[in-house]
Each structure stands twice: as structure tokens, then as C-alpha cells.
Write an enzyme that holds these catalytic residues in place. Structure first.
Site, PDB file in Angstrom:
ATOM      1  N   GLY A  19       0.827  -1.210   0.000  1.00  0.00           N
ATOM      2  CA  GLY A  19       0.000   0.000   0.000  1.00  0.00           C
ATOM      3  C   GLY A  19       0.849   1.243   0.000  1.00  0.00           C
ATOM      4  CB  CYS A  20       3.017   2.848   1.666  1.00  0.00           C
ATOM      5  SG  CYS A  20       4.477   3.826   2.042  1.00  0.00           S
ATOM      6  CB  ALA A  21       6.971   2.549  -2.563  1.00  0.00           C
TER       7      ALA A  21
END
Lengths: 292, 292
Positions: free
Chosen positions: B117-119
């Protein structure tokens, strides 16, 4: 809620907040010691109904909005889904979102495994399907608003101006910036806006979304799914971002700096009421070098 | 492999490559039609031994290096693991990496679901453990090298100078840039460097990694896990990036522009052999506005 008569900045950056930046000591090019203000970056683990969903790296303000907006933008919170509670635990660095009834996160989680490893990829895999049959409201956008927003936002005291290395996203109406969120991740700043809109019941149809970040497929898809018809940025474009904006009829304005801008999609919404030559160039004090 | 006598840029950007940018038509602030070059952004699905691992959004050059570097930086390819083949299918937009024996991706995949959901979050969840007990080589870094690298890299023809909206990461040795990768995602550009190093058997101990992006925890962790002792950037820092760099003994140099820079970790490796006042400021033609 009508923001027509509300003052600008219902939510503004708070660069004075001590827990969002840290003083760090180092040396400059002369070898002289210096004391620098850098932005915080901390994990926040988001739970939905007792199920751990994601750990995001964030500056840590507005964890509730971030959690709500992330779940909404990932399609894990559907329209009309009742949120019973959003509980943030600062010590555990967790936020728990509780809803009535079934959510679709089981299905979504199986997707995310396939697409994780890249913020764009992650979001993309979950969100692309939501674009089918989407039509965005036929709003108009005055170029005088775009110039006013750009100038105002660049001069607003922010963590960027205080410490740099951070992204900003601003929910706007006509020439008024309303909600200015910043975060280490561009996607977090947008999700916090989405969470605020969901919490406050603010509609997207007459809004403009401004971002300091690039107009990638991720940004275009999030903006479209939020129902906002206009996305403006001081940064550039990717080919797929432009393609998706044209597919869903989103007005896409980039490279908005001083009097300059480029419109690559949704030109029909633009009302060119401002004379570009009357717009001052950005002075260097306020020119954003951007977060990257 | 010794690059000591090799010419600079074993791998350089190829802005002339037609499939990495696209001409897009739009309008400027005067309403005049314009024709703009924008970077491509396309999905690449990475498989490891027949198992689908991730879909990354990339400009699409060097898919094999991206796949190898991603798997390596996620800890899914261990030291000494034999790669039997890397097969890219342009039509299917897939790349399949085949190894001998067992890989650790089952374990890693269970992790990634938690942190996607978030690098930054994704990488972080998988990589943080790899930092335990890590010590980076005691290399020295001349400030004259940093100035030479910054000046050289900024003047190198690139997709950034052609189309903007893209990140660059450069593997360097002393004052020589060796491998210059660009991508829409900062993490992709770094992974392509890691994939190149793995393929070519190039060691990290005498290298410097330069990035146009911010010095976040993600960048610091990837650089440390790659074994590169020095990370330099023209952009700023996050607090956790600095904290991790100090923990692992990585030399962290940021805000490297013209004669200016800031060192917030690993000062001991710096040899200050250059007089900052002898360094020219960046001229506006080559000043990077950065990708964001």
C-alpha cells in the site's frame, strides 16, 4: 457542508508542531557543524475490523484521516458503509477502523499481494476496476482560480518550507484552498484528503485537487475515484496518467508555475478568464524545489 | 570486474529511445496547442519460479534488471542463489526469474501483505530485518568526487532533461558515474541498479550511489542492503533515513547542489579535498527541478 462562505484553510499545515520535524546536527560543505530541521517518518499500521491491512510510512499527523482515506481509496470502504469508530493508539502506532457489516477487504487483500512492492502498482491493481463507467461532474475551472491557488499555496507556511523533502496535496474550491495535507508519501497526502472528505461529508463535484507531485496514473486514478473533476500540479505528467485522465474525462493541468501551465486532458472545463501576462513569475523565495 | 580503467557510463540514459516517451498534444496557458514529450509508464509483472510476485509501474527499459534487483532487494534472492534464467515477454508485460533450489518468497509474501500500500512500507517491512549486524566497508569519499559526479550527472542527456517527471539513480566509482538508471518510481531506478550489479557481478564496496530522490528510510535501507557505503542526493532527508544511516554506518550526503551539501551521517568517510568556493553554482539550464 457548504464551504462557499467558509474561510480558506479549514485544515492548514502546522509547521510549528514539534512532533512532525526533528532537529538533526551535521556538517555543511565547509565542514562547519549545522543544525537542520528534517521531517519525521514513522510507521502507522492500519486495521479494519480487527484485521491488519497495511503499514504505511507517514509523518504521523491525521492518522485517522489517513486510515479512512487509504481504506476508501483502496475500495475497502464502500459508499454507504457505516464507520462505527476510528481509534488511534499513538504508543502502538496503530489505527483501527470499525465498520458495520461486511467489508470487501478479504477480496482486496488477495489482490494486493500481487501488486505490492510499488505504491503505484499497489493502488493500481486495486483501483483500476473502479474506473469502469465512471463519469466526472461537468464543472468549470477558471484559469484565474488556478493562478490564485498556485500563488496562495506556494506562500502558505508549511512543513515543506520549514524542512523540505515532503509532498503537499490541497483540496480547493474555486480560488480557495480548503484542506492542505503534507506527507512523506504523495499517496498518503491524497489519502488524508479523502479521509477528511469522508469524515466531514464534503462532496467532490465542485472541488479542485492540487498536488506538488507528478501526474502519474496513481494520482489520476485516486482523484477520479474520489469524484474530483480537476487535478492540477506544478509537476509533470506520465503518458498513462494522461491516457486515464482522457478516458474518465478528468481535467488534467500540469507544470503550473507562475503564468505557465499545460492542459493535457479535459480542456473543455477550462474557462480562460485570466491574462497570463498579468501573472507574476514565482520569486525564488517561494519557488518550490519540490519533494521528489 | 574492475571499472577502474573503464570509460564512464557503462549504462547511460537513452532519451532518444522512442518507446520510453510519447508525444502528447495539449494546450498551454495561452490556449495555444502544444506538443509535449511525456515519459511512458507501464505495468511489469514479476514472476519468481512460476509464482506471481508483484506488478510494478515502470518506464519499461531493463525489465530483467528491474526484476532481479527487486527480488534481491526484497530478500527473495539470497547470496549465492543461482539464477538459471530471466525471461522478459514484451507482449504479456511479464518477466520470469528462474532459480535453482528453494527461495524465501513464500515467507516474504506473507510479510508483504502486511506492508503493501506504500512503497516505503512495503520495502521496509521486508528489509528492516536484513540490517541487523550489517557493517558497511570503510571506504573514503573525496568531496571533489561528489562535486564532479553532481556536475557530470546533471549535464548528462537523460529522459529527465527530455521529458521530466522521472527519477534518476546513478552507481558511481570515485568521480565516475558508471550506471545511470531512470524510472517513474525512485525504488525502480535503484532496483535496476541492483539488478545490473547482480548480473555483472560488480561489488559495492568502492561505490557511491547518487539519487535525485529524497533520502528516506526506503532509500537508505536499500543502499545499505546493497552494501554500498555512500549515498548522495541533491534532495533532502527524513529523520528516520538519517537515524538508520547512523545505525548502519552509511555516509549520507544530501542537498548536493552546486558547491553546497549537507552530511548527516558517516562524516568519517569524507575527505574534504575540494574548495567549495572553487565550485560553480548550477546554471539554470541544467538545474534539476526534480521529478517529485
Amino acid at each position: 457542508m457548504s464551504t462557499r462562505d467558509a474561510p480558506s484553510y479549514i485544515v492548514a499545515p502546522d509547521p510549528g508542531r514539534g512532533d512532525l520535524t526533528r532537529r538533526v546536527t551535521g556538517t555543511d560543505q565547509e565542514g562547519k557543524p549545522l543544525d537542520l530541521s528534517v521531517v519525521e517518518e514513522r510507521p502507522l499500521t492500519i486495521f479494519l475490523n480487527g484485521r491488519e491491512i497495511v503499514t504505511a510510512m507517514t509523518i504521523g499527523d491525521y492518522p485517522e484521516y489517513l486510515a479512512l482515506g487509504f481504506l476508501r481509496n483502496q475500495g475497502m470502504l464502500r459508499d454507504g458503509e457505516t464507520v462505527r469508530g476510528v481509534d488511534f493508539d499513538e504508543e502502538l502506532e496503530t489505527v483501527v477502523v470499525r465498520t458495520d457489516g461486511e467489508t470487501s477487504y478479504e477480496e482486496k487483500l488477495s489482490k494486493k499481494t500481487r501488486t505490492s512492492g510499488c505504491a503505484v502498482g499497489t493502488v493500481f491493481g486495486d483501483m483500476m476496476e473502479g474506473l469502469e463507467g465512471l463519469t466526472l461532474p461537468a464543472a468549470t475551472v477558471r484559469t484565474s482560480w488556478l493562478y490564485a491557488l498556485s500563488s496562495r499555496i506556494n506562500r502558505t507556511p508549511s512543513l515543506y518550507l520549514e524542512a523540505g523533502a515532503i509532498h503537499g496535496t490541497v483540496l480547493c474550491q474555486e480560488d480557495r484552498p480548503l484542506v492542505y495535507m503534507e506527507d512523506v508519501g504523495r499517496h498518503n497526502a491524497v489519502d488524508k484528503i479523502a479521509g477528511w472528505m469522508l469524515s466531514e461529508g464534503v462532496g467532490p463535484e465542485d472541488k479542485i485537487l492540487y498536488t506538488t507531485g507528478r501526474l502519474t496514473s496513481e494520482m489520476v486514478i485516486k482523484t477520479a475515484l474520489m469524484g474530483i473533476p480537476v487535478l492540477a500540479s506544478r509537476s509533470g505528467f506520465t503518458a498513462w496518467g494522461v491516457e486515464i485522465a482522457r478516458q474518465v474525462g478528468l481535467t488534467l493541468v500540469g507544470r503550473l508555475k507562475g503564468k505557465r501551465f499545460v492542459c493535457l486532458a479535459g480542456e473543455d472545463r477550462l474557462v480562460r478568464d485570466a491574462d497570463p501576462d498579468s501573472v507574476a513569475d514565482e520569486d525564488s523565495r517561494h519557488r518550490r524545489k519540490s519533494a521528489v
